[in-house]
Write a protein that holds these residues in place. Structure first.
Motif, PDB file in Angstrom:
ATOM      1  N   VAL A  21      61.636  49.994  47.266  1.00  0.00           N
ATOM      2  CA  VAL A  21      61.988  48.686  47.825  1.00  0.00           C
ATOM      3  C   VAL A  21      63.128  48.831  48.827  1.00  0.00           C
ATOM      4  O   VAL A  21      63.057  48.313  49.944  1.00  0.00           O
ATOM      5  N   LEU A  22      64.165  49.548  48.438  1.00  0.00           N
ATOM      6  CA  LEU A  22      65.307  49.717  49.324  1.00  0.00           C
ATOM      7  C   LEU A  22      64.906  50.444  50.601  1.00  0.00           C
ATOM      8  O   LEU A  22      65.324  50.060  51.698  1.00  0.00           O
ATOM      9  N   MET A  23      64.072  51.454  50.475  1.00  0.00           N
ATOM     10  CA  MET A  23      63.619  52.194  51.652  1.00  0.00           C
ATOM     11  C   MET A  23      62.746  51.316  52.551  1.00  0.00           C
ATOM     12  O   MET A  23      62.781  51.447  53.778  1.00  0.00           O
ATOM     13  N   SER A  24      61.996  50.394  51.953  1.00  0.00           N
ATOM     14  CA  SER A  24      61.166  49.498  52.759  1.00  0.00           C
ATOM     15  C   SER A  24      62.021  48.564  53.615  1.00  0.00           C
ATOM     16  O   SER A  24      61.559  48.042  54.625  1.00  0.00           O
ATOM     17  N   PHE A  25      63.271  48.359  53.211  1.00  0.00           N
ATOM     18  CA  PHE A  25      64.209  47.551  53.991  1.00  0.00           C
ATOM     19  C   PHE A  25      65.010  48.404  54.975  1.00  0.00           C
ATOM     20  O   PHE A  25      65.896  47.904  55.652  1.00  0.00           O
ATOM     21  N   ALA A  43      75.819  47.488  51.056  1.00  0.00           N
ATOM     22  CA  ALA A  43      74.705  48.175  51.710  1.00  0.00           C
ATOM     23  C   ALA A  43      73.913  47.225  52.596  1.00  0.00           C
ATOM     24  O   ALA A  43      73.546  47.582  53.719  1.00  0.00           O
ATOM     25  N   CYS A  44      73.664  46.027  52.116  1.00  0.00           N
ATOM     26  CA  CYS A  44      72.922  45.050  52.911  1.00  0.00           C
ATOM     27  C   CYS A  44      73.716  44.656  54.154  1.00  0.00           C
ATOM     28  O   CYS A  44      73.143  44.507  55.239  1.00  0.00           O
ATOM     29  N   SER A  45      75.006  44.509  53.999  1.00  0.00           N
ATOM     30  CA  SER A  45      75.860  44.165  55.133  1.00  0.00           C
ATOM     31  C   SER A  45      75.826  45.265  56.193  1.00  0.00           C
ATOM     32  O   SER A  45      75.675  44.992  57.388  1.00  0.00           O
ATOM     33  N   ILE A  46      75.964  46.501  55.758  1.00  0.00           N
ATOM     34  CA  ILE A  46      75.956  47.642  56.673  1.00  0.00           C
ATOM     35  C   ILE A  46      74.626  47.740  57.429  1.00  0.00           C
ATOM     36  O   ILE A  46      74.588  48.048  58.610  1.00  0.00           O
ATOM     37  N   HIS A  47      73.528  47.445  56.726  1.00  0.00           N
ATOM     38  CA  HIS A  47      72.200  47.572  57.327  1.00  0.00           C
ATOM     39  C   HIS A  47      71.713  46.275  57.977  1.00  0.00           C
ATOM     40  O   HIS A  47      70.588  46.218  58.474  1.00  0.00           O
ATOM     41  N   GLY A  48      72.545  45.226  57.940  1.00  0.00           N
ATOM     42  CA  GLY A  48      72.171  43.962  58.571  1.00  0.00           C
ATOM     43  C   GLY A  48      71.018  43.256  57.883  1.00  0.00           C
ATOM     44  O   GLY A  48      70.202  42.612  58.539  1.00  0.00           O
ATOM     45  N   LEU A  49      70.976  43.374  56.557  1.00  0.00           N
ATOM     46  CA  LEU A  49      69.865  42.800  55.784  1.00  0.00           C
ATOM     47  C   LEU A  49      70.282  41.515  55.090  1.00  0.00           C
ATOM     48  O   LEU A  49      71.457  41.318  54.760  1.00  0.00           O
ATOM     49  N   ASN A  50      69.301  40.663  54.835  1.00  0.00           N
ATOM     50  CA  ASN A  50      69.542  39.449  54.066  1.00  0.00           C
ATOM     51  C   ASN A  50      69.635  39.826  52.593  1.00  0.00           C
ATOM     52  O   ASN A  50      68.645  40.249  51.995  1.00  0.00           O
ATOM     53  N   LEU A  51      70.809  39.672  52.029  1.00  0.00           N
ATOM     54  CA  LEU A  51      71.067  40.074  50.648  1.00  0.00           C
ATOM     55  C   LEU A  51      70.140  39.367  49.668  1.00  0.00           C
ATOM     56  O   LEU A  51      69.589  39.995  48.762  1.00  0.00           O
ATOM     57  N   ASP A  52      69.938  38.078  49.849  1.00  0.00           N
ATOM     58  CA  ASP A  52      69.086  37.321  48.916  1.00  0.00           C
ATOM     59  C   ASP A  52      67.657  37.850  48.906  1.00  0.00           C
ATOM     60  O   ASP A  52      67.027  37.928  47.845  1.00  0.00           O
ATOM     61  N   ASP A  53      67.141  38.217  50.072  1.00  0.00           N
ATOM     62  CA  ASP A  53      65.778  38.764  50.157  1.00  0.00           C
ATOM     63  C   ASP A  53      65.665  40.084  49.383  1.00  0.00           C
ATOM     64  O   ASP A  53      64.693  40.315  48.671  1.00  0.00           O
ATOM     65  N   VAL A  54      66.676  40.936  49.544  1.00  0.00           N
ATOM     66  CA  VAL A  54      66.654  42.234  48.887  1.00  0.00           C
ATOM     67  C   VAL A  54      66.764  42.075  47.370  1.00  0.00           C
ATOM     68  O   VAL A  54      66.004  42.687  46.614  1.00  0.00           O
ATOM     69  N   VAL A  55      67.683  41.222  46.920  1.00  0.00           N
ATOM     70  CA  VAL A  55      67.852  40.995  45.473  1.00  0.00           C
ATOM     71  C   VAL A  55      66.567  40.432  44.875  1.00  0.00           C
ATOM     72  O   VAL A  55      66.123  40.879  43.816  1.00  0.00           O
ATOM     73  N   GLU A  56      65.947  39.487  45.560  1.00  0.00           N
ATOM     74  CA  GLU A  56      64.707  38.893  45.047  1.00  0.00           C
ATOM     75  C   GLU A  56      63.615  39.946  44.909  1.00  0.00           C
ATOM     76  O   GLU A  56      62.929  40.019  43.884  1.00  0.00           O
ATOM     77  N   LYS A  57      63.461  40.768  45.935  1.00  0.00           N
ATOM     78  CA  LYS A  57      62.422  41.802  45.905  1.00  0.00           C
ATOM     79  C   LYS A  57      62.684  42.809  44.773  1.00  0.00           C
ATOM     80  O   LYS A  57      61.757  43.219  44.067  1.00  0.00           O
ATOM     81  N   LEU A  58      63.947  43.180  44.587  1.00  0.00           N
ATOM     82  CA  LEU A  58      64.288  44.131  43.526  1.00  0.00           C
ATOM     83  C   LEU A  58      64.024  43.535  42.138  1.00  0.00           C
ATOM     84  O   LEU A  58      63.566  44.223  41.242  1.00  0.00           O
ATOM     85  N   ASN A  59      64.326  42.270  41.978  1.00  0.00           N
ATOM     86  CA  ASN A  59      64.130  41.636  40.676  1.00  0.00           C
ATOM     87  C   ASN A  59      62.665  41.323  40.390  1.00  0.00           C
ATOM     88  O   ASN A  59      62.330  40.996  39.250  1.00  0.00           O
ATOM     89  N   ASN A  60      61.816  41.430  41.393  1.00  0.00           N
ATOM     90  CA  ASN A  60      60.383  41.203  41.187  1.00  0.00           C
ATOM     91  C   ASN A  60      59.617  42.494  40.894  1.00  0.00           C
ATOM     92  O   ASN A  60      58.397  42.469  40.825  1.00  0.00           O
ATOM     93  N   LEU A  61      60.340  43.594  40.742  1.00  0.00           N
ATOM     94  CA  LEU A  61      59.669  44.874  40.428  1.00  0.00           C
ATOM     95  C   LEU A  61      58.999  44.814  39.073  1.00  0.00           C
ATOM     96  O   LEU A  61      59.463  44.279  38.144  1.00  0.00           O
TER      97      LEU A  61
END
Length: 61
Positions: A21-25, A43-61
Motif C-alpha cells: 500500500v505504501l509503495m503504491s502511494f 512520511a505523508c508530508s514529505i511525499h506530498g500525500l493525503n494522510l487520510d487517504d493513506v490511513v484509510e487504505k492501510l486500515n482496509n487491508l
C-alpha cells in the motif's frame, strides 16, 4: 488500527502487506533507516500525500 502517529516500522510490523500500500502511494524507500522511525504523518508530508487517504487504505487491508 493504524493511525497517523505510528511509525512506518510499527505499521510494517503489524501487517507486512502495508508495504504494498505504501509503495503504491510512492513511498519506495521503506527499508531505509529513517523509515523505521518516521511517523506516517511525517512520511505523508514529505511525499506530498493525503494522510487520510493513506490511513484509510492501510486500515482496509
Amino acid at each position: 488500527m493504524i493511525n497517523k502517529d505510528m511509525t512506518i516500522g510499527e505499521i510494517l510490523d503489524i501487517n507486512f502487506k502495508a508495504a504494498e500500500v505504501l509503495m503504491s502511494f510512492g513511498m519506495g524507500c521503506l527499508g531505509c533507516p529513517s523509515a523505521r522511525v518516521e511517523s506516517l504523518e511525517q512520511a505523508c508530508s514529505i511525499h506530498g500525500l493525503n494522510l487520510d487517504d493513506v490511513v484509510e487504505k492501510l486500515n482496509n487491508l
